[in-house]
Design an enzyme around this catalytic site. Structure first.
Site, PDB file in Angstrom:
ATOM      1  N   CYS A   8      -3.321 -13.754  -4.007  1.00  0.00           N
ATOM      2  CA  CYS A   8      -3.037 -14.170  -2.634  1.00  0.00           C
ATOM      3  C   CYS A   8      -3.174 -15.674  -2.438  1.00  0.00           C
ATOM      4  CB  CYS A   8      -3.946 -13.432  -1.651  1.00  0.00           C
ATOM      5  SG  CYS A   8      -5.711 -13.771  -1.876  1.00  0.00           S
ATOM      6  N   ASP A  23      -6.975  -6.093  -6.044  1.00  0.00           N
ATOM      7  CA  ASP A  23      -6.609  -6.915  -4.882  1.00  0.00           C
ATOM      8  C   ASP A  23      -7.738  -7.909  -4.600  1.00  0.00           C
ATOM      9  OD1 ASP A  23      -5.312  -7.935  -2.698  1.00  0.00           O
ATOM     10  OD2 ASP A  23      -5.781  -6.253  -1.363  1.00  0.00           O
ATOM     11  N   ARG A  44       0.842  -1.204   0.000  1.00  0.00           N
ATOM     12  CA  ARG A  44       0.000   0.000   0.000  1.00  0.00           C
ATOM     13  C   ARG A  44       0.875   1.252   0.000  1.00  0.00           C
ATOM     14  NH1 ARG A  44      -3.867  -3.408   3.210  1.00  0.00           N
ATOM     15  NH2 ARG A  44      -2.664  -3.080   5.118  1.00  0.00           N
ATOM     16  N   ASP A  58     -16.273  -2.313  -3.885  1.00  0.00           N
ATOM     17  CA  ASP A  58     -16.325  -3.602  -3.204  1.00  0.00           C
ATOM     18  C   ASP A  58     -17.775  -4.066  -3.164  1.00  0.00           C
ATOM     19  OD1 ASP A  58     -14.049  -5.019  -1.114  1.00  0.00           O
ATOM     20  OD2 ASP A  58     -16.121  -5.717  -0.982  1.00  0.00           O
TER      21      ASP A  58
END
Length: 391
Positions: free
Chosen positions: A335, A295, A208, A246
């Protein structure tokens, strides 16, 4: 050979003697002493030589997780020594931080255990039956080392189902409430019993920060924004405008509250919408950005899902590349440890070809150093973070 033990098949010991901490069920040739789930067993080579001690689980593909190669008791003193060593490393890496990962499972030689600290509160995850059955002991150690106001378990990972463990979360000791942590000069509210995973994604801390160098005076889109980490770092760096997207109501609520707390509500706006739908709508409208961050959650939960995950990563990265102005910046993450580094780079090359773009890799990063990598276990090198220039 007395006591509970497992003996490996012939030629199945090299990975273990090289330092890997997992013994798979199909690597075991003999079991003695009738161990049950969570029992401590000796691990022996084919010829009988002991090479470690671990937690056994007959119901899991990972039939044993090695916790020590020394001749020692797995008791309060053992956990105190291991956790205090992990804590000492974090205080060296982040001496002034109130929030950090205290224990990162296998990388801290405590397989199946994750501990995060958020100021006066601690969250714990146990991914193995051996660790789960010793949760009270682990809390005793945390009380002795950290004296937290509250300890929470966030045992909601589906990985627990592979161990025959139930999904649960709740207060283990003390009391908890929301708390404010500071990261790189930005404040975030953490709710230990809410939020994703353990309440806040600590592993992207330095990524970040790295994002800031590319976004001054830029129009920025942060996809899968969660609590607003990348979006608020962009606003802090002087971005012209920032939109975070989101699908979670709670994530958008927290991100908006974090923006307000930091005086960034004018600079950073948050939208509740499926990211894939948002990108399609943006493409239809002709909207372009100077920088986009991706992300996403893990697309590959297991090896079987890797082919579909590769298509998913390629599709969303191609969509983002098409929405960048010439010379725009794409920061993008994976991830999942099932997606290897070279695989992710290949996916990004394919995405660029599909989008008709040329890309250059400017930076390649992993997780924050409080999430160290066990070099004998590629599974611990799970986070990939690429910074791309897109033409």
């Amino acid at each position: 050979m007395a006591g509970k033990s497992i003996t490996l098949k012939k030629h199945e010991d090299k990975r273990i003697t090289d330092g890997h901490l997992w013994v798979f069920s199909n690597e075991i040739g003999e079991i003695t002493g009738e161990p049950v789930a969570a029992d401590i067993v000796k691990v022996r080579m084919h010829g009988g030589k002991p090479i470690g001690t671990g937690f056994y689980n007959p119901h899991s593909l990972i039939a044993c997780r090695i916790v020590t190669t020394a001749d020692e008791e797995i008791d309060f003193a053992f956990f105190q020594h291991r956790i205090s060593g992990a804590l000492e490393l974090r205080r060296k890496v982040f001496p002034a931080a109130g929030a950090f990962r205290v224990v990162h499972g296998e990388s801290d030689f405590l397989p199946g255990l994750v501990i995060d600290k958020f100021n006066e509160f601690v969250t714990v995850q146990t991914f193995s039956s051996g660790m789960d059955s010793r949760l009270t002991l682990i809390c005793d150690v945390l009380d002795s080392l950290l004296k937290p106001a509250g300890i929470v378990e966030r045992n909601e990972s589906p990985l627990r189902l592979l161990e025959g463990l139930e999904i649960k979360k709740g207060l283990l000791r003390g009391a908890v409430s929301s708390t404010t942590v500071e990261e790189n000069g930005i404040r975030f509210t953490v709710e230990p019993l809410e939020g994703q995973k353990t309440g806040f994604f600590l592993d992207q801390r330095e990524n970040r920060m790295a994002f800031r160098r590319y976004v001054e005076k830029a129009e920025v889109l942060d996809c899968f924004c969660n609590d607003g980490g990348f979006a608020l770092n962009a606003a802090h760096a002087g971005a012209k405008s920032v939109i975070g997207v989101d699908i979670s109501d709670d994530a958008v609520r927290r991100a908006s509250a974090n923006a307000e707390m930091n005086g960034m509500s004018d600079a950073a706006q948050f939208v509740k919408m499926d990211v894939f739908d948002y990108l399609k709508a943006a493409a239809a409208s002709g909207k372009k950005w100077d920088a986009i961050n991706l992300d996403p959650p893990s697309f590959a939960k297991n090896r079987k899902s890797v082919p579909a995950a590769k298509k998913g990563y390629a599709g969303i990265n191609a969509a983002a590349m098409r929405l960048l102005k010439p010379g725009g910046i794409l920061t993008t993450s994976s991830c999942s440890h099932h997606i290897a580094e070279e695989t992710f780079l290949d996916v990004l090359k394919k995405a660029a070809a599909d989008a008709g773009k040329k890309i250059r890799l400017l930076d390649w990063r992993g997780a924050s150093p409080d999430h160290p990598v066990h070099l004998s276990m590629p599974e611990t090198r799970y986070l990939k973070f690429a910074v791309l220039s897109v033409e």
